[in-house]
Design a protein around this motif. Structure first.
Motif, mmCIF file in Angstrom:
data_model
loop_
_atom_site.group_PDB
_atom_site.id
_atom_site.type_symbol
_atom_site.label_atom_id
_atom_site.label_comp_id
_atom_site.label_asym_id
_atom_site.label_seq_id
_atom_site.Cartn_x
_atom_site.Cartn_y
_atom_site.Cartn_z
ATOM 1 N N UNK A 1 0.853 -1.184 0.000
ATOM 2 C CA UNK A 1 0.000 0.000 0.000
ATOM 3 C C UNK A 1 0.889 1.236 0.000
ATOM 4 N N UNK A 2 0.532 2.214 -0.819
ATOM 5 C CA UNK A 2 1.350 3.430 -0.933
ATOM 6 C C UNK A 2 0.565 4.647 -0.482
ATOM 7 N N UNK A 3 1.294 5.641 -0.001
ATOM 8 C CA UNK A 3 0.696 6.900 0.431
ATOM 9 C C UNK A 3 0.614 7.843 -0.774
ATOM 10 N N UNK A 4 -0.553 8.446 -0.953
ATOM 11 C CA UNK A 4 -0.744 9.349 -2.091
ATOM 12 C C UNK A 4 -0.051 10.676 -1.850
ATOM 13 N N UNK A 5 -0.183 11.207 -0.656
ATOM 14 C CA UNK A 5 0.378 12.531 -0.352
ATOM 15 C C UNK A 5 0.633 12.623 1.132
ATOM 16 N N UNK A 6 1.640 11.937 1.613
ATOM 17 C CA UNK A 6 1.899 11.903 3.040
ATOM 18 C C UNK A 6 2.757 13.051 3.521
ATOM 19 N N UNK A 7 2.796 13.203 4.837
ATOM 20 C CA UNK A 7 3.707 14.181 5.432
ATOM 21 C C UNK A 7 5.148 13.757 5.179
ATOM 22 N N UNK A 8 5.392 12.461 5.318
ATOM 23 C CA UNK A 8 6.693 11.908 4.980
ATOM 24 C C UNK A 8 6.633 11.132 3.685
ATOM 25 N N UNK A 9 7.794 10.922 3.065
ATOM 26 C CA UNK A 9 7.853 10.201 1.787
ATOM 27 C C UNK A 9 9.071 9.286 1.781
ATOM 28 N N UNK A 10 8.973 8.128 2.458
ATOM 29 C CA UNK A 10 10.133 7.228 2.520
ATOM 30 C C UNK A 10 10.514 6.630 1.180
ATOM 31 N N UNK A 11 9.606 6.669 0.176
ATOM 32 C CA UNK A 11 9.915 6.098 -1.133
ATOM 33 C C UNK A 11 10.532 7.113 -2.085
ATOM 34 N N UNK A 12 10.725 8.344 -1.644
ATOM 35 C CA UNK A 12 11.254 9.374 -2.529
ATOM 36 C C UNK A 12 12.701 9.068 -2.909
ATOM 37 N N UNK A 13 13.085 9.314 -4.162
ATOM 38 C CA UNK A 13 14.495 9.170 -4.530
ATOM 39 C C UNK A 13 15.362 10.073 -3.652
ATOM 40 N N UNK A 14 16.403 9.517 -3.096
ATOM 41 C CA UNK A 14 17.293 10.290 -2.233
ATOM 42 C C UNK A 14 17.009 10.125 -0.762
ATOM 43 N N UNK A 15 15.858 9.570 -0.388
ATOM 44 C CA UNK A 15 15.560 9.333 1.028
ATOM 45 C C UNK A 15 16.250 8.041 1.455
ATOM 46 N N UNK A 16 17.202 8.100 2.375
ATOM 47 C CA UNK A 16 17.940 6.888 2.741
ATOM 48 C C UNK A 16 17.096 5.937 3.571
ATOM 49 N N UNK A 17 17.498 4.688 3.606
ATOM 50 C CA UNK A 17 16.839 3.713 4.464
ATOM 51 C C UNK A 17 16.980 4.165 5.910
ATOM 52 N N UNK A 18 15.885 4.123 6.654
ATOM 53 C CA UNK A 18 15.905 4.604 8.027
ATOM 54 C C UNK A 18 15.900 6.116 8.130
ATOM 55 N N UNK A 19 15.490 6.802 7.045
ATOM 56 C CA UNK A 19 15.468 8.257 7.055
ATOM 57 C C UNK A 19 14.420 8.809 8.000
ATOM 58 N N UNK A 20 14.476 10.127 8.220
ATOM 59 C CA UNK A 20 13.560 10.770 9.155
ATOM 60 C C UNK A 20 13.031 12.060 8.554
ATOM 61 N N UNK A 21 12.064 12.658 9.236
ATOM 62 C CA UNK A 21 11.489 13.918 8.786
ATOM 63 C C UNK A 21 12.504 15.057 8.843
ATOM 64 N N UNK A 22 13.584 14.861 9.556
ATOM 65 C CA UNK A 22 14.634 15.878 9.598
ATOM 66 C C UNK A 22 15.390 15.964 8.282
ATOM 67 N N UNK A 23 15.300 14.911 7.470
ATOM 68 C CA UNK A 23 15.962 14.877 6.169
ATOM 69 C C UNK A 23 14.993 15.417 5.119
ATOM 70 N N UNK A 24 15.353 16.506 4.445
ATOM 71 C CA UNK A 24 14.463 17.132 3.462
ATOM 72 C C UNK A 24 14.079 16.168 2.354
ATOM 73 N N UNK A 25 14.974 15.234 2.014
ATOM 74 C CA UNK A 25 14.681 14.286 0.940
ATOM 75 C C UNK A 25 13.576 13.315 1.328
ATOM 76 N N UNK A 26 13.281 13.191 2.623
ATOM 77 C CA UNK A 26 12.265 12.248 3.095
ATOM 78 C C UNK A 26 10.930 12.916 3.393
#
Length: 704
Positions: free
Chosen positions: A301-326
């Protein structure tokens, strides 16, 4: 100078120099649909238009029958779908509501309290059914008779997997429900529904608020709102341990039956989140969720428009909201929560049955939805609901995939929406009278200053236009003759035909047509006034008057789509003639020769592999006119091996559009180049050679 004034001046300049305006279709006058050759309906509560444009199904009363009815728009014939005597002391069909219809109008789904298939429906609560209009139903809305030995016109949808028996529910009076307009596939064989009480949907004790899809041909019921294993990220096939869908809402299924979307709760149990994500830390909280069930039970299941985006290119595994890429498009969306005002965090602080229901394109790849995220750039908290559209192509960051189409700090909310089959048109209802966010640009007559009832509007994403559909006879606001009683959340149930040129909706207005005397809500239809060239029966007496010129804003709209061959396609909507160029950079391993001091003196050269930022691709395209242009980019051969690797190559794309005497437009996107290997076909096994028997001669000797 105001923006509106600048547009007006530019329109005049273009007309003066003889620039021909682009032709566009006009919307015709509303047409009343819910009537027979003898009378008008006594009221309509929901409606849906078939994709072929021939049938309208609606919940209401007409001709002495109450329930779900179907009208043939070609000959005007009205047939009961699931309806009974409107004047009977005890109606045979109780509470039939929320119809959806297949593309050809044959199959109609709905929710009802009546046990129309008594052999299988024994739970005495609301269930979801499908009516086959090619099979005769018992008269007067009576249920099927198992002893009659004939085919039943009604099929129970909310049933146990692998069986025709209905589900069992733990709470009296609570059962299953299906969404209006969007619950059934185009072929009428797949239906999405939700459970409103604990049940045996996925085994005993399945919690209320689950999403499921019933395949009528296979008699299978698939759990859609499955729990995600946080350790492995795989879908478990087990139900969410709590409500998975926002209370009071349902689920939408795409016309091709491949995809389901719903307003979800307990987001962290269903989809991936990042550390500090409001979806995992705020409760209650809702977001639109999306799952492509046709790709198998393991597809997440995927999020359409979440606050966070763990699947975004550049978001590392284990990323957090502190990382702009996530971060997703609205990282502060959890701030909408306000317990004192009864508002929950998420996309819709005060969700309702239609406010929180997303709408899907025919292939499920595009999602239109309503929401109230904080308004940038100051992240202003608002309770006003606005319109959004999202592209669900894999590999596309949600920040680039989600587009906001309306915005108003102090205006009224939006109450309902529908997306056309091709994903290019959106109809929505609102009492709002100002549309400050452009594009899309508002065309036509100015909206009414004061709206008594919700008006229906149409967004054309290709034409970047916004037009009012619910035009009244006198050109004023839609009114029912009783001002002051407006409910901005009144549903309008808009729906399109397959072409997107016909839109039907429900309105209580009494001034959309010249004669509307029932004092109740009706269903209406509007078509594009100008039919395509070559339509039989069209006669052009003279050339139509020129349409007003709306200048194209000097802006660049961009999205990126990762293709299976390892390339990335940029879909760019450009404002005119110019050069579109994409430059791709990425962090890649490179070889460097380093001088190292020897122990005994002197230096020696060693080779080391280090990471460095490099340009990995670039391509330009000459654009010869405004509109959609597509530029496909392939990584240079030096880095092609990275594209073929399992993780692919994450990169940053900088896109420019340059034109003579105009400011160069810039945009940037995170993209992923990843080649998906085609499945190898199994080698065909060779058949063993057969030894031919020697022929025998007449004398009995074998002939060699």
């Amino acid at each position: 100078m105001s923006r509106r004034g600048g547009i007006a001046i530019l329109v005049g300049l273009l007309a003066a120099v003889g620039v021909a305006p682009a032709a566009r279709a006009e919307l015709g006058a509303p047409r009343l649909l819910t009537l027979s050759d003898r009378e008008q309906s006594d009221g309509v509560t929901a409606a849906a238009l078939s994709a072929d444009g021939r049938y309208l199904v609606f919940a209401g009363s007409l001709g002495g029958e109450t329930g779900i009815l179907r009208r043939d728009l070609r000959d005007g014939a009205v047939e009961p779908v699931a309806a009974g005597d409107a004047y009977a002391a005890t109606r045979a069909i109780q509470g039939s509501a929320d119809p959806s219809v297949s593309a050809d109008g044959r199959y109609v789904s709905f929710t009802t309290d009546a046990a129309l298939d008594p052999a299988d429906d024994t739970n005495a609560v609301a269930d979801v059914y499908v009516r086959d209009m090619d099979v005769a139903a018992p008269p007067g809305g009576a249920p099927c008779d198992p002893a009659a030995g004939t085919s039943c016109a009604y099929t129970l949808v909310s049933a146990v997997d692998g069986s025709a028996a209905g589900l069992s529910y733990a709470t009296p009076g609570q059962g299953a429900a299906a969404a209006p307009r969007q619950a059934i596939s185009a072929d009428g064989r797949a239906v999405a529904f939700v459970t409103n009480a604990d049940s045996d949907l996925a085994g005993p004790g399945t919690r209320a608020g689950q999403v499921a899809v019933r395949d009528l041909d296979r008699r299978s019921t698939t759990l859609v709102s499955a729990r995600r294993d946080p350790a492995s990220g795989a879908m478990t096939g087990q139900p969410v341990p709590g409500r998975a869908v926002t209370a009071g809402t349902a689920a939408a299924i795409s016309a091709d039956g491949t995809t389901v979307a719903w307003s979800g709760q307990r987001i962290g149990d269903q989809a991936a989140t990042v550390a500090g994500d409001p979806a995992a830390t705020t409760d209650p909280y809702n977001e639109p969720l999306w799952r492509r069930i046709a790709d198998g039970p393991s597809v997440p299941t995927r999020r359409v428009a979440g606050a966070g985006d763990p699947e975004a290119p550049g978001c590392p595994a284990g990323g957090s909201m502190a990382d702009a890429a996530c971060q997703g498009p609205y990282p502060n969306i959890g701030d909408n929560a306000n317990a004192e005002q009864g508002a929950q965090g998420g996309w819709v602080p005060t969700p309702g049955a239609l406010l929180a229901l997303p709408s899907l394109s025919a292939d499920g790849r595009t999602v239109a939805f309503l929401g109230s995220p904080p308004i940038p750039p100051q992240n202003t908290i608002t309770a006003n609901v606005d319109l959004f559209v999202a592209d669900m192509d894999a590999g596309l960051a949600r920040r680039a995939a989600v587009r906001r189409l309306t915005q108003d700090f102090g205006g009224a909310t939006l109450s309902d929406l529908a997306l056309s089959a091709d994903g290019r048109r959106i109809a929505f209802a609102t009492v709002r009278t100002t549309f400050a966010l452009a594009p899309p640009f508002y065309l036509g007559v100015t909206p009414p200053v004061l709206a008594d009832l919700p008006e229906l509007y149409l967004v054309d994403l290709d034409g970047q236009s916004l037009r009012r559909v619910s035009r009244t006879v006198d050109g004023g606001a839609s009114t029912d003759g009783h001002p002051g009683g407006t409910n901005p959340f009144t549903p309008s149930y808009p729906s399109f035909d397959a072409t997107g040129r016909m839109v039907a909706w429900v309105s209580a207005a009494d001034n959309l047509v010249a004669v509307d005397a029932n004092g109740a809500a009706d269903a209406f239809l509007v078509e594009d006034r100008v039919p395509p060239a070559g339509v039989p029966g069209r006669v052009d007496i003279s050339a139509p008057p020129p349409a007003p010129v709306v200048p194209r804003a000097w802006t660049l709209a961009l999205r990126a789509v990762g293709l299976r061959d390892g390339t990335v396609r940029f879909d760019a909507t450009v404002p005119g003639v110019g050069v579109l160029r994409a430059t791709i950079t990425a962090t890649v391993p490179v070889v460097r020769h380093v001088a190292v001091r020897k122990r005994g003196g002197g230096h020696r050269t060693v080779t080391r592999r280090v990471l460095a930022r490099r340009q990995v691709a670039a391509r330009s395209l000459v654009v010869r006119g405004p509109g959609l242009s597509r530029l496909t980019v392939r990584v240079t051969k030096a880095y092609s091996s990275l594209v073929k690797a399992e993780a692919g190559l994450d990169a940053r794309a900088k896109v420019t559009f340059a034109a003579p005497a105009r400011a160069t437009l810039h945009d940037a996107l995170d993209v992923r180049f990843r080649a998906v290997a085609a499945a190898k076909k199994p080698k065909a096994t060779k058949k063993p050679k057969t030894t031919k028997k020697p022929k025998t001669t007449k004398k009995g000797k074998a002939k060699r």
